[in-house]
Design an enzyme around this catalytic site. Structure first.
Site, mmCIF file in Angstrom:
data_model
loop_
_atom_site.group_PDB
_atom_site.id
_atom_site.type_symbol
_atom_site.label_atom_id
_atom_site.label_comp_id
_atom_site.label_asym_id
_atom_site.label_seq_id
_atom_site.Cartn_x
_atom_site.Cartn_y
_atom_site.Cartn_z
ATOM 1 N N CYS A 114 0.809 -1.219 0.000
ATOM 2 C CA CYS A 114 0.000 0.000 0.000
ATOM 3 C C CYS A 114 0.845 1.272 0.000
ATOM 4 O O CYS A 114 0.357 2.332 -0.388
ATOM 5 C CB CYS A 114 -0.942 -0.001 1.209
ATOM 6 S SG CYS A 114 -2.112 -1.377 1.211
ATOM 7 N N HIS A 250 -3.367 7.468 2.047
ATOM 8 C CA HIS A 250 -3.738 6.132 1.588
ATOM 9 C C HIS A 250 -5.150 5.847 2.064
ATOM 10 O O HIS A 250 -5.484 6.039 3.242
ATOM 11 C CB HIS A 250 -2.757 5.101 2.133
ATOM 12 C CG HIS A 250 -3.182 3.684 1.936
ATOM 13 N ND1 HIS A 250 -3.655 3.208 0.733
ATOM 14 C CD2 HIS A 250 -3.224 2.635 2.800
ATOM 15 C CE1 HIS A 250 -3.955 1.939 0.854
ATOM 16 N NE2 HIS A 250 -3.715 1.564 2.100
ATOM 17 N N ASN A 280 -10.015 -0.098 -0.310
ATOM 18 C CA ASN A 280 -8.555 -0.021 -0.261
ATOM 19 C C ASN A 280 -7.998 -0.578 -1.569
ATOM 20 O O ASN A 280 -8.028 -1.780 -1.805
ATOM 21 C CB ASN A 280 -8.041 -0.827 0.929
ATOM 22 C CG ASN A 280 -6.536 -0.745 1.097
ATOM 23 O OD1 ASN A 280 -5.818 -0.291 0.213
ATOM 24 N ND2 ASN A 280 -6.047 -1.188 2.238
#
Length: 323
Positions: A114, A250, A280
């Site tokens: 990520c 993020h 996500n």
């Protein structure tokens, strides 16, 4: 005068298929309210059978090039941040290079889960500052729907697919905090925390594997490390939180986003939030959010942005840039 890596264009791609939270109710002990309460996610996009990480990355790149007014052969390097490349090798980036019809330059992938886009931006910035490249196409692209365990309600409802891209170009600036471009970067990792977030497959198992996550432990690390790296990047750049126009975090979990903003002393009105619509998307989430922020009219030229991410590794980092 100081050389800076300045954003010239941005773009994104989302698969056509939209999966609402309610769709999981038929196969999992979960519901829309449970998912929203714990993550802030309402829906996400999943790839179709003909879509790949490279194809999504290429579409996002084409949009970024169009905004920048550039052609593929104007680009010196392509960097793709991904943990879900189509093949073990060659890299997704070389596939994008081919699909764009780019006949020159070089291409490679970066894998920091990520945090991948932050690591890719930092590497692109270094290529530009060192003189190895004048223009770099930086892309985050993921097909996490293909590494989900659909029986694990703690993970499979959280992730989505997509891609975002931006074009960085070398530009002479005055050498002050008013400069456009990347002003600072901060990268970190801690390999002792591997078991908090990983995929249980690879060459050691001969399988693709599934994503595994200790969600509570990841959350515990996330807010502290994200606020720390953002603060460090701001200190390196010579700016403070009061100077920041937008935080583009993020997009993993709304509670992490809110907690980080609070620790930075910034109101949510200054945070670009897309997690409700995309879930996500790992390395794609920051460029997706940047592109959506521009499309919404939130992010404008001259805005000062701090962007941060944490992912498996653990790996985390932040970038301060002026749009």
């Amino acid at each position: 005068m100081t050389l800076r890596a300045v954003v010239k264009g941005v773009g994104h791609y989302l698969p056509v298929r939209i999966v609402e939270n309610a769709e999981f109710e038929a196969t999992l002990d979960t519901n829309d309210e449970w998912i929203r309460a714990r993550s802030g996610i309402e829906r996400r996009h999943f790839v179709g059978p003909d879509e790949t990480t490279a194809s999504m990355a290429t579409s996002a790149a084409q949009d970024a090039l169009e905004m920048a007014g550039l052609k593929p052969d104007d680009i010196d390097a392509v960097i793709v941040a991904t943990s879900t490349a189509d093949l073990t090798f060659p890299s997704a980036a070389t596939m994008v290079q081919a699909q764009l019809g780019m006949k020159r330059g070089f291409a490679f992938d970066i894998q920091a889960v990520c945090a991948g886009f932050i690591f890719a931006l930092s590497n692109a910035n270094a290529l530009i500052l060192s003189g190895q490249a004048k223009r770099v196409l930086v892309i985050g692209a993921e097909t996490f729907s293909r590494i989900m365990d659909w029986t694990d309600r703690g993970t499979c409802v959280l992730f989505g697919d997509g891609a975002g891209a931006l074009v960085l170009e070398a530009q002479e600036e005055a050498g002050s905090t008013a400069d456009r471009g990347i002003l600072s970067t901060d990268l970190n990792s801690d390999g002792t925390q591997r078991d908090l977030l990983y995929v249980d497959g690879g060459t050691s198992t001969g399988t693709t594997g599934y994503l595994r996550m200790q969600g509570n432990q990841v959350f515990r690390h996330a807010v502290e490390k994200l606020s720390q790296t953002a603060t460090t990047a701001m200190e390196i750049a010579g700016v403070s939180s009061t100077d920041i126009d937008w935080v583009v975090p993020h997009q993993a979990n709304i509670r992490i986003i809110q907690g980080t903003a609070k620790k930075l002393g910034l109101p949510m009105e200054k945070v670009v939030v897309t997690v409700q619509d995309h879930g996500n998307t790992s390395a794609a989430s920051i460029p997706l959010a940047l592109s959506v922020g521009v499309a919404r009219g939130q992010i404008k030229q001259g805005d000062l942005i701090v962007t941060e991410a944490i992912g498996g590794g653990l790996a985390w980092g932040a970038v301060v840039l002026r749009w």
